[in-house]
Design an enzyme around this catalytic site. Structure first.
Site, PDB file in Angstrom:
ATOM      1  N   ASP A  73       0.862  -1.174   0.000  1.00 11.97           N
ATOM      2  CA  ASP A  73       0.000   0.000   0.000  1.00 11.97           C
ATOM      3  C   ASP A  73       0.906   1.234   0.000  1.00 11.97           C
ATOM      4  O   ASP A  73       2.131   1.120   0.102  1.00 11.97           O
ATOM      5  CB  ASP A  73      -0.884  -0.033   1.253  1.00 11.97           C
ATOM      6  CG  ASP A  73      -1.682   1.239   1.435  1.00 11.97           C
ATOM      7  OD1 ASP A  73      -2.386   1.642   0.488  1.00 11.97           O
ATOM      8  OD2 ASP A  73      -1.599   1.843   2.520  1.00 11.97           O
ATOM      9  N   ALA A  89      -0.043   5.317   1.372  1.00 13.55           N
ATOM     10  CA  ALA A  89      -0.149   6.162   2.566  1.00 13.55           C
ATOM     11  C   ALA A  89      -0.352   5.329   3.825  1.00 13.55           C
ATOM     12  O   ALA A  89      -1.264   4.502   3.902  1.00 13.55           O
ATOM     13  CB  ALA A  89      -1.300   7.159   2.420  1.00 13.55           C
ATOM     14  N   ALA A 143     -13.542   9.972   9.848  1.00 12.46           N
ATOM     15  CA  ALA A 143     -12.813  10.175   8.595  1.00 12.46           C
ATOM     16  C   ALA A 143     -11.839   9.040   8.330  1.00 12.46           C
ATOM     17  O   ALA A 143     -11.604   8.652   7.184  1.00 12.46           O
ATOM     18  CB  ALA A 143     -12.069  11.507   8.633  1.00 12.46           C
ATOM     19  N   MET A 163     -10.533   3.914   5.934  1.00 15.41           N
ATOM     20  CA  MET A 163      -9.283   4.152   5.203  1.00 15.41           C
ATOM     21  C   MET A 163      -8.831   2.900   4.452  1.00 15.41           C
ATOM     22  O   MET A 163      -8.924   1.782   4.958  1.00 15.41           O
ATOM     23  CB  MET A 163      -8.177   4.597   6.151  1.00 15.41           C
ATOM     24  CG  MET A 163      -7.013   5.276   5.442  1.00 15.41           C
ATOM     25  SD  MET A 163      -7.468   6.867   4.724  1.00 15.41           S
ATOM     26  CE  MET A 163      -7.512   7.901   6.193  1.00 15.41           C
ATOM     27  N   LYS A 172     -11.285   6.448  -2.813  1.00 13.83           N
ATOM     28  CA  LYS A 172     -11.704   7.651  -2.084  1.00 13.83           C
ATOM     29  C   LYS A 172     -13.187   7.962  -2.239  1.00 13.83           C
ATOM     30  O   LYS A 172     -13.822   8.441  -1.300  1.00 13.83           O
ATOM     31  CB  LYS A 172     -10.831   8.838  -2.489  1.00 13.83           C
ATOM     32  CG  LYS A 172      -9.356   8.628  -2.171  1.00 13.83           C
ATOM     33  CD  LYS A 172      -9.146   8.023  -0.774  1.00 13.83           C
ATOM     34  CE  LYS A 172      -7.731   7.607  -0.525  1.00 13.83           C
ATOM     35  NZ  LYS A 172      -7.573   6.754   0.662  1.00 13.83           N
ATOM     36  N   HIS A 220     -14.813   5.653   0.031  1.00 12.75           N
ATOM     37  CA  HIS A 220     -14.538   6.111   1.391  1.00 12.75           C
ATOM     38  C   HIS A 220     -15.563   7.174   1.801  1.00 12.75           C
ATOM     39  O   HIS A 220     -16.117   7.132   2.910  1.00 12.75           O
ATOM     40  CB  HIS A 220     -13.120   6.694   1.436  1.00 12.75           C
ATOM     41  CG  HIS A 220     -12.607   6.965   2.813  1.00 12.75           C
ATOM     42  ND1 HIS A 220     -11.337   6.613   3.206  1.00 12.75           N
ATOM     43  CD2 HIS A 220     -13.160   7.575   3.885  1.00 12.75           C
ATOM     44  CE1 HIS A 220     -11.143   6.987   4.464  1.00 12.75           C
ATOM     45  NE2 HIS A 220     -12.248   7.588   4.892  1.00 12.75           N
ATOM     46  N   ARG A 224     -10.498  -1.718  -3.250  1.00 13.09           N
ATOM     47  CA  ARG A 224     -10.602  -2.595  -2.087  1.00 13.09           C
ATOM     48  C   ARG A 224     -12.028  -2.601  -1.540  1.00 13.09           C
ATOM     49  O   ARG A 224     -12.703  -1.593  -1.629  1.00 13.09           O
ATOM     50  CB  ARG A 224      -9.643  -2.110  -0.995  1.00 13.09           C
ATOM     51  CG  ARG A 224      -8.191  -2.113  -1.427  1.00 13.09           C
ATOM     52  CD  ARG A 224      -7.333  -1.355  -0.420  1.00 13.09           C
ATOM     53  NE  ARG A 224      -5.961  -1.258  -0.911  1.00 13.09           N
ATOM     54  CZ  ARG A 224      -5.180  -0.223  -0.699  1.00 13.09           C
ATOM     55  NH1 ARG A 224      -5.603   0.812   0.003  1.00 13.09           N
ATOM     56  NH2 ARG A 224      -3.945  -0.211  -1.167  1.00 13.09           N
ATOM     57  N   ASP A 253      -1.717  -1.071   5.864  1.00 20.91           N
ATOM     58  CA  ASP A 253      -1.883  -0.490   7.200  1.00 20.91           C
ATOM     59  C   ASP A 253      -3.344  -0.280   7.586  1.00 20.91           C
ATOM     60  O   ASP A 253      -3.641   0.456   8.525  1.00 20.91           O
ATOM     61  CB  ASP A 253      -1.153   0.861   7.277  1.00 20.91           C
ATOM     62  CG  ASP A 253      -1.839   1.927   6.441  1.00 20.91           C
ATOM     63  OD1 ASP A 253      -2.003   1.717   5.220  1.00 20.91           O
ATOM     64  OD2 ASP A 253      -2.221   2.969   7.002  1.00 20.91           O
TER      65      ASP A 253
END
Length: 261
Positions: free
Chosen positions: A11, A13, A44, A48, A52, A55, A149, A175
């Protein structure tokens, strides 16, 4: 027949760049504020790892009252404006990335990557990371496949690019819970990173301010989250990844021997 690990798919970030995964947070908060809704940092951060736009939809699903798709798209538009304004400030390479990548390449292992960012966002991240010595062999963003994902499509694109037909010859490192889900859906080995992760959610200074007990409690919490998501391995940072690869190769070798016998 699986012989050993041929590729590691990282991944971005929170895993290889952007300690604590902070670049997207302000964007989500600004996006929802633009439609008159205040969200917390926790809200928020919770989805993750997803693409986006997904998200933003996941955050919207947490709200007590439903909002229209028009409002969701408006929030996403502002998110994009914010992320493009600050993403270059969040391309810092995380600890042990450059030397671990070099060691993997010395072993003939390919370096892939997947991300919830769009390909346009990744132009900035790829450039910033390359300037610091990290460039994967391949990168797929969520907007270049049918779905991001937790679906396996970005990983599958990596495997096709590398000519790998057996997903058990690849490791997904991430992460977030979404990273682990992505790896599992692709049938890869999965590794969760604790320190500097989105799941940990703290800056370096905030980590330094923790007592030993507080630090360990947070580590345990993140490890538990990854394990409950089905991670095969959980490590503090990338300095431990080569040990993981060695252990996976040992397990694969044992399986091969048992199959032959």
């Amino acid at each position: 027949m699986t012989q050993g690990i041929k590729a590691v798919i990282f991944d971005w970030a929170g895993t290889t760049v952007d300690y604590g995964c902070f670049a997207p947070i302000k964007g989500f908060i600004d996006g929802f504020r633009s439609i008159g809704i205040d969200i917390t940092n926790e809200m928020a951060r919770k989805p993750m790892g997803l693409s986006k736009i997904d998200h933003v939809r996941a955050i919207a699903a947490m709200l007590p009252e439903p909002i229209s798709e028009e409002k969701i798209l408006q929030a996403y538009k502002v998110f994009e404006e914010t992320i493009f304004a600050n993403i270059e400030r969040h391309c810092d390479i995380k600890d042990h990335v450059v030397e671990t990548i070099a060691a993997l390449r010395e072993r003939g292992i390919k370096i892939g990557s997947t991300t919830g960012y769009t390909s346009e966002m990744m132009k900035y991240v790829l450039r910033g990371a390359a300037e610091q010595g990290y460039s994967p062999d391949f990168c797929v963003s969520a907007d270049l496949v049918a779905a991001g994902r937790p679906y396996p499509y970005m990983i599958q694109e990596n495997l096709r690019h590398f000519g790998i037909s057996d997903a058990r010859e690849a490791v997904k490192v991430g992460d977030t819970v979404a990273d682990i889900a992505e790896g599992k859906s692709a049938d890869c080995w999965t590794v969760g990173i604790v320190m500097g992760s989105s799941e940990f959610g703290l800056t370096r200074d905030e980590v330094s301010a923790l007592s030993e007990n507080e630090l360990e409690e947070r580590k345990v919490s993140v490890r538990t989250t990854y394990c409950e998501a089905g991670a095969d391995y959980v490590i503090d940072d990338l300095s431990k990844l080569l040990d993981v690869i060695a252990d996976i190769n040992r397990r694969l070798a044992q399986t091969t021997v048992q199959t032959v016998v």
